[in-house]
Design an enzyme around this catalytic site. Structure first.
Site, mmCIF file in Angstrom:
data_model
loop_
_atom_site.group_PDB
_atom_site.id
_atom_site.type_symbol
_atom_site.label_atom_id
_atom_site.label_comp_id
_atom_site.label_asym_id
_atom_site.label_seq_id
_atom_site.Cartn_x
_atom_site.Cartn_y
_atom_site.Cartn_z
ATOM 1 N N SER A 3 0.819 -1.210 0.000
ATOM 2 C CA SER A 3 0.000 0.000 0.000
ATOM 3 C C SER A 3 0.855 1.265 0.000
ATOM 4 O O SER A 3 1.520 1.573 -0.973
ATOM 5 C CB SER A 3 -0.957 -0.036 1.190
ATOM 6 O OG SER A 3 -1.872 1.021 1.147
ATOM 7 N N ASP B 280 -6.148 2.258 -3.551
ATOM 8 C CA ASP B 280 -7.390 2.232 -2.771
ATOM 9 C C ASP B 280 -7.608 3.513 -1.973
ATOM 10 O O ASP B 280 -8.658 3.688 -1.361
ATOM 11 C CB ASP B 280 -7.468 0.993 -1.868
ATOM 12 C CG ASP B 280 -6.400 0.944 -0.789
ATOM 13 O OD1 ASP B 280 -5.489 1.802 -0.798
ATOM 14 O OD2 ASP B 280 -6.462 0.031 0.063
ATOM 15 N N ASP C 257 -2.339 6.263 -3.556
ATOM 16 C CA ASP C 257 -1.288 5.537 -2.855
ATOM 17 C C ASP C 257 -0.781 4.412 -3.752
ATOM 18 O O ASP C 257 -1.108 4.355 -4.943
ATOM 19 C CB ASP C 257 -1.792 5.016 -1.508
ATOM 20 C CG ASP C 257 -2.856 3.936 -1.653
ATOM 21 O OD1 ASP C 257 -3.478 3.843 -2.732
ATOM 22 O OD2 ASP C 257 -3.074 3.179 -0.687
ATOM 23 N N ASP D 89 -1.397 1.211 -4.073
ATOM 24 C CA ASP D 89 -2.259 0.177 -4.663
ATOM 25 C C ASP D 89 -3.623 0.708 -5.085
ATOM 26 O O ASP D 89 -4.516 -0.065 -5.424
ATOM 27 C CB ASP D 89 -2.416 -1.020 -3.721
ATOM 28 C CG ASP D 89 -3.129 -0.685 -2.421
ATOM 29 O OD1 ASP D 89 -3.100 0.487 -2.009
ATOM 30 O OD2 ASP D 89 -3.705 -1.598 -1.802
#
Length: 447
Positions: free
Chosen positions: A97, A244, A240, A242
């Site tokens: 992340s 999400d 960010d 990834d």
């Protein structure tokens, strides 16, 4: 029982002496035992270790009787939606992340596409401690490659079903800072189909994140904010590692904290629905409670972490949830953080309200805020939290210690993913902010 999961998933630091392949294999075996067969959808972010880690975990799942459908590079929320939409037994996402490039990690999702609950995390941790014999050759299941573009249409069609897309077609010029990662594989295609003009920043893929750190914060977005000022856009969004989380900026390059953009979206949804539960962690501003209740909503606090927000939303039938870090969860779409759908939802809110993001943000009460992350071993971070808890008396202690004073508040909590003590202080004046900061840092032993 060894603790594997942090605030969001399992995190591993890929530095010499910090990890070993045997441990990674055992983690894969525990996840395989948790799923106990079936078909699992797997994906990864762009980190330099993601492909190798994906092959290790995917290979172990396959050897233990789990059929793996591998999407390769994909944003986490796309994989999560498709786990549910395509009827998979679960999902595995290889990502750390927002963490720096030397980290990687594993997020595990159930058949609903939501990251497993805290109880299910403990179940996987207990399985990690159990010995299990190797399987015979006839137990092995295949690893099948799946094209992102093939499945992405399901996701796009769902968004079109939820929102009146014609109302936003061709209406916006948007800048997006992709942090050199996987959101750049999806958002440009969706915006192009809507006739939205996109100005891309850090759009090329690189596992070293050369443009900026993958955590979108006020300090890490300074250069992006300067660029946005010159681009002539309606607003900007920064992702960010990834995809999400989405941190928004006004067209003038001012970073809108995640709990403020969350309030703007929640207020619009509350007006449309006539009320409902809004869920947010204890790290969110005191402004959130006042704004939500002013529009007939009911605020519910949770521990920090989208896992807690998601599962609380599902348990109480909540309207939406959000975090101060830019994570927004809209259960009508899917009860997970999704920076891509949140960007589309923001355009819907701005279009329907007839205001710019800058105007909406200016209408919210302004507070002075100080955020810090102090690197320290976890045992020292816990000791610091305990010392403050004993001194303040009345406090919210579900995650660290939060104290509200009316004109100000603070939260001190150990990170769930790093050896870091996280500090948030907010006050209505600079003087009060500095007073609280000095008081806290003296007790932590930092000048």
């Amino acid at each position: 029982m060894e603790k594997l999961f942090g605030t969001n998933g399992i995190r591993i630091e890929f530095l010499e002496g910090k990890y070993d392949l045997t441990r990674l294999t055992r983690i894969g075996e525990a996840i395989a035992s948790f799923f106990a067969g079936g078909e699992v959808l797997m994906g990864r972010d762009v980190r330099s270790t993601s492909q190798a880690l994906s092959r290790i975990i995917g290979g172990v799942l396959s050897m233990h009787g789990v059929e793996v459908h591998d999407m390769g590079l994909v944003p986490t929320p796309i994989l999560q939606y498709l786990v549910k939409a395509e009827g998979y037994a679960g999902g595995v996402m290889i990502t750390a992340s927002h963490n720096p490039p030397q980290y990687n990690g594993i997020k595990v999702m159930g058949s609903n596409g939501v990251e497993v609950s805290r109880d299910e995390e403990r179940r996987i941790e207990s399985l990690y401690g159990e010995a299990r014999p190797a399987k015979s050759f006839d137990h092995v299941k295949p690893i099948i490659s799946v094209e992102l573009d093939y499945l992405l249409k399901r996701y796009e069609e769902h968004l079109y079903d939820l929102l009146p897309m014609n109302a936003i077609k061709g209406r916006f010029t948007v800048a997006a800072d992709f942090a050199n990662s996987v959101a750049s594989l999806v958002l440009p295609k969706i915006l192009d189909g809507l006739g939205i003009r996109l100005k891309s920043i850090n759009g090329h893929l690189s596992g070293l994140f050369p443009g900026r750190t993958p955590e979108p914060r006020q300090d890490t977005l300074a250069e992006t904010a300067r660029a946005v000022k010159e681009l002539g856009v309606d607003f900007a969004v920064a992702f960010d590692g990834d995809g999400d989380r989405s941190m928004f900026m006004t067209g003038e390059g001012e970073v809108v904290p995640g709990d403020r953009s969350g309030v703007i979206l929640a207020n619009a949804l509350l007006e449309e629905s006539g009320g409902g539960y809004v869920v947010t962690p204890v790290s969110s501003s005191s402004v959130v409670k006042a704004e939500v209740e002013r529009r007939g909503g009911k605020l519910v606090w949770t521990r920090v972490g989208s896992v807690d927000v998601s599962h609380t939303l599902m348990e109480i039938g909540g309207l939406c949830g959000f975090e101060d870090n830019g994570g927004f969860i809209w259960p009508r779409h899917h009860p997970v953080r999704d920076g891509i759908s949140t960007t589309i939802l923001m355009m819907h809110v701005l279009s329907k309200g007839g205001k710019s993001l800058s105007q909406y943000y200016s209408e919210l009460p302004r507070m002075y805020i100080h955020r810090d992350r102090l690197e320290m071993p976890r045992d020292k971070a816990l000791a610091a939290v305990d010392a403050i808890r004993r001194e303040v008396g009345d406090a919210v202690t579900m995650d660290g210690v939060r104290v509200d004073y009316g004109d100000s508040w603070f939260l001190v909590r150990p990170s769930g993913t790093e050896d870091v003590l996280r500090i948030t202080i907010e006050a209505s004046s600079k003087e009060r902010l500095e007073e609280l900061r000095k008081w806290l840092y003296q007790r932590i032993g930092v000048q």
